[in-house]
Design a protein around this motif. Structure first.
Motif, mmCIF file in Angstrom:
data_model
loop_
_atom_site.group_PDB
_atom_site.id
_atom_site.type_symbol
_atom_site.label_atom_id
_atom_site.label_comp_id
_atom_site.label_asym_id
_atom_site.label_seq_id
_atom_site.Cartn_x
_atom_site.Cartn_y
_atom_site.Cartn_z
ATOM 1 N N THR A 1 -4.722 8.586 -3.372
ATOM 2 C CA THR A 1 -5.754 7.572 -3.169
ATOM 3 C C THR A 1 -5.386 6.702 -1.981
ATOM 4 O O THR A 1 -4.259 6.204 -1.903
ATOM 5 C CB THR A 1 -5.909 6.693 -4.420
ATOM 6 O OG1 THR A 1 -6.149 7.528 -5.560
ATOM 7 C CG2 THR A 1 -7.076 5.736 -4.263
ATOM 8 N N SER B 1 -6.783 3.506 0.753
ATOM 9 C CA SER B 1 -7.736 2.500 1.206
ATOM 10 C C SER B 1 -7.756 2.578 2.727
ATOM 11 O O SER B 1 -6.689 2.676 3.358
ATOM 12 C CB SER B 1 -7.318 1.099 0.753
ATOM 13 O OG SER B 1 -7.413 0.988 -0.654
ATOM 14 N N SER C 1 -10.069 -4.252 6.253
ATOM 15 C CA SER C 1 -11.144 -4.457 7.226
ATOM 16 C C SER C 1 -10.934 -5.752 7.998
ATOM 17 O O SER C 1 -11.157 -5.809 9.216
ATOM 18 C CB SER C 1 -12.499 -4.469 6.518
ATOM 19 O OG SER C 1 -12.532 -5.472 5.508
ATOM 20 N N ARG D 1 -3.922 2.551 3.729
ATOM 21 C CA ARG D 1 -2.931 2.126 2.740
ATOM 22 C C ARG D 1 -2.874 3.163 1.623
ATOM 23 O O ARG D 1 -3.905 3.604 1.101
ATOM 24 C CB ARG D 1 -3.283 0.761 2.166
ATOM 25 C CG ARG D 1 -2.218 0.250 1.176
ATOM 26 C CD ARG D 1 -2.548 -1.151 0.671
ATOM 27 N NE ARG D 1 -3.829 -1.170 -0.029
ATOM 28 C CZ ARG D 1 -4.802 -2.042 0.234
ATOM 29 N NH1 ARG D 1 -4.643 -2.951 1.187
ATOM 30 N NH2 ARG D 1 -5.936 -1.999 -0.446
ATOM 31 N N ASP E 1 -2.527 3.959 -1.934
ATOM 32 C CA ASP E 1 -2.660 3.259 -3.214
ATOM 33 C C ASP E 1 -2.105 4.057 -4.383
ATOM 34 O O ASP E 1 -1.690 3.469 -5.388
ATOM 35 C CB ASP E 1 -4.136 2.941 -3.471
ATOM 36 C CG ASP E 1 -4.695 1.961 -2.453
ATOM 37 O OD1 ASP E 1 -3.924 1.103 -1.961
ATOM 38 O OD2 ASP E 1 -5.891 2.057 -2.116
#
Length: 572
Positions: free
Chosen positions: A8, A10, A212, A237, A239
């Motif tokens: 996962t 980001s 962001s 990132r 996760d």
């Protein structure tokens, strides 16, 4: 698949033309939502079109869009490194060709390129030019790439390497581990040329983990610091990482139960069991009939001895996965069952005939042409596997079918090594199945990573046995378990056992059977070519018998031997 899911990320990215009228940067991120996330990974690409080139913008866009498209079109069995390098080399040649109508190469389609591919628990980094990749871990921002640029006077540095700059591409590659919480930053020089690493770290830490906002702040701060170039950055990132729980893996592996004991006449998923073909401690083979398709198949089932062994189950599941991805008339076909399987098994095409081992018993020491009719198809089958970054690792006569129709096919994927799958980490100790010792290359026994040369060695053992009726190295291969033991082996010429074997063919065998992999042929096709065509290098004096090189010396030595024999008989 049992090792699917779990990764996962980001992500955030931002690009601005800055003080310039045109933005020649390009960037893109692709995170597949299916099995490709496991087999190919997630990809981030950033490119900076060289401002002095007339087609820098087009070059940067081509780098990003083409890589994101073409990388995912490469075979799942390929390693990340092979897939990326194949795509990058083709892309570079295209850019270079497009720029040939410009008088100067640097005026054509030229761009920097930095790529981060996240697969399993590893980040694979590819880089050329002066864009950069950083990693933020435990409060430390580390630059993972080096700039390919040289300062010239007081102006901007001159790129020494870039996409489209030269027909030959030299890309930096690095594989690094990833941990949960790692943040990767990809940036163009409009940012990192004006912001120090410490300054970028402060910005990243001040945004409270909102990627962001961090991306926007990096660009705003660089502009405020006087950047006069395009500005682009990407933040990713980590996760979560895949399959950190062994129990989760075991549950996925045991989703399908083992088949019950099967006997002739039983029906499983619409398939009629006709007879047992073969049984071993690890598996069973059955001839089955599908009345709907009016076809016979071979069903392979796992041995009940391993119903609680996750490593064995994983290896069995991967056999079918591997076989379905090898498309060759010289490799047995894996077929889809008529119904979704209710238990663990897979089907392959049924090809009545003999194994090569049985054929060799009926045809001892065949002529060279007869041998080649058997070996050339096997070599072609191996080539099709090697093109998929897949190595069989158990090539032997019993794993080669000689069909009643004359078709030659490689069978059994139980020992295969697949580079793309080897990169996927699992929290269980994988089942490493060594090939048959008599045919295994030394690197298999020594626990080293296999290559295409390993299968070449096994094929050469078979050729030697076919032509001589003996195992190479006087049959001592199975007894070698160390580097020292292999180094003591001495090659005995095939001509020693069969004087009809041509010297040039024996020389080819000697090379393919080298204990050191680097001394073998670079590809199995080269070995087979030398079996079919006399290599002029093997016709040199060192490969000629003494009578051919120096007849006088040969007769002198013969006379000496005869004289000694006569003297010995008189002294008796």
């Amino acid at each position: 698949m049992h090792f699917s899911g779990g990764l996962t990320l980001s992500i955030a990215q931002y690009s601005s033309a800055g003080q310039k009228r045109v933005n020649e940067d390009s960037l893109g991120i692709r995170v597949p939502d299916n099995q490709q996330l496991t087999t190919k990974g997630a990809v981030a690409v950033i490119a900076d079109g060289v401002s002095t080139s007339e087609a820098g913008k087009e070059a940067a866009e081509a780098c990003v869009t083409s890589f994101l498209s073409d990388y995912y079109s490469t075979p799942d069995s390929w390693s990340v490194k092979r897939s990326a390098q194949q795509v990058l080399n083709a892309l570079n040649r295209w850019l270079y060709g497009q720029g040939q109508h410009y008088l100067q190469a640097e005026k054509g389609y030229v761009s920097t390129l930095s790529i981060a591919i996240f697969k399993s628990q590893t980040a694979h980094l590819f880089h050329v030019g002066d864009s950069r990749i950083y990693r933020l871990r435990s409060g430390v921002l580390e630059q993972l790439t080096r700039d390919h640029a040289m300062p010239i006077g007081r102006g901007r540095p001159c790129l020494t390497r870039a996409m489209g700059l030269d027909i030959n591409l030299d890309v930096d590659y690095r594989a690094t581990d990833v941990a949960v919480g790692d943040v990767f930053l990809l940036s163009t020089d409009g940012i990192h040329d004006v912001l120090s690493s410490a300054g970028m770290l402060t910005i990243l830490n001040s945004c409270g983990g909102v990627l962001s906002a961090a991306a926007q702040s990096l660009i705003d701060e660089a502009l405020a610091a006087g950047s006069d170039d395009n500005l682009s950055c990407q933040l990713l990132r980590v996760d979560a990482l895949p399959l950190e729980d062994a129990g989760d893996v075991y549950r996925k592996l045991t989703k399908l139960s083992f088949p019950p004991p099967l006997n002739a006449g039983m029906i499983l998923d619409g398939l009629v069991i006709e007879e047992e073909i073969h049984a071993s401690p690890r598996s069973q083979l059955y001839k089955v009939y599908d009345a709907t398709a009016d076809q016979h198949y071979v069903m392979k089932t796992p041995s009940a001895n391993y119903n609680d062994d996750p490593a064995y189950i994983e290896r069995f599941i991967l056999e079918g996965w591997i076989g379905r991805r090898i498309q060759s008339e010289y490799v047995i076909d894996i077929v889809e069952p008529p119904k979704p399987p209710s238990c663990l098994y897979y089907l392959s095409a049924y090809s009545p005939g003999l194994t090569l081992g049985q054929w060799m018993e009926s045809n001892p020491m065949p002529a060279t042409q007869s041998m080649l009719k058997m070996i050339v198809p096997v070599a072609k089958g191996l080539q099709s596997m090697h093109r998929r970054d897949t190595y069989h690792q158990d090539i032997k006569p019993d794993n080669i079918l000689v069909g009643d129709d004359g078709a030659i096919k490689i069978i059994d994927f139980g020992s295969c090594y697949v580079a793309g799958l080897a990169e996927i980490a699992v929290p269980i100790e994988r089942d490493i199945v060594l090939g048959t010792a008599q045919y295994s290359a030394p690197e298999h026994v020594l626990g080293r990573r296999p290559t295409a040369r390993s299968d070449q060695f096994s094929l050469a053992v078979i050729v030697f046995e076919m032509l001589t009726g003996h195992a190479p190295y006087r049959g001592k291969l199975p007894n070698c378990t160390s580097v020292a033991a292999f180094s003591r082996l001495e090659y005995v010429s095939a001509c020693h056992y069969n004087p009809h074997v041509p010297l040039w063919l024996d020389a080819a065998l000697s090379r393919a059977l080298s204990v050191t992999p680097e001394l073998r042929y670079s590809d199995v096709s080269e070995f087979v070519y030398d079996l079919e065509h006399p290599n002029p290098q093997f016709m040199s004096d060192e490969f000629q018998p003494l009578f051919g090189r120096n007849p006088l010396l040969a007769w002198q030595l013969t006379s000496l031997v005869l004289f000694l024999c006569l003297l010995w008989s008189l002294l008796k």
